[in-house]
Scaffold this active site. Structure first.
Site, PDB file in Angstrom:
ATOM      1  CB  CYS A  10      37.548  51.983  39.859  1.00 53.23           C
ATOM      2  SG  CYS A  10      38.560  50.303  39.811  1.00 53.23           S
ATOM      3  CB  CYS A  13      42.224  50.997  39.247  1.00 52.97           C
ATOM      4  SG  CYS A  13      41.142  49.924  38.381  1.00 52.97           S
TER       5      CYS A  13
END
Length: 81
Positions: A10, A13
């Site tokens: 994501c 991340c």
């Protein structure tokens, strides 16, 4: 130092990985940075929210992205004395 970024890939991340790499550069240390994206690997650390940060097999952060200054502090705390 072995650093793992746990997450599915994501945007948070990716932000965590960027901040981690910047902090490593700031400190001038050698660290092996690895991304763990498979669910079983993430759950094996007991993490239920991502992104998460693991340093030398110790979970240090879950569910947030710290700023660069805080990340430097986290890495310094994890350095061997």
């Amino acid at each position: 130092m072995k650093v793992k970024i746990l997450g599915s890939g994501c945007s948070n991340c990716a932000k965590l990985e960027k901040v981690v790499r910047q902090a490593i550069d700031d400190l001038g240390i050698v660290a092996d940075v690895e991304k763990v994206q498979d669910v079983a690997g993430i759950i094996s650390y007991g993490v239920m929210s991502t992104p998460a940060l693991v340093i030398d097999e110790q979970v240090k952060l879950v569910g947030k992205v710290p700023n660069r200054v805080r990340m430097v502090e986290i890495l310094k705390e994890a350095l061997p004395q």
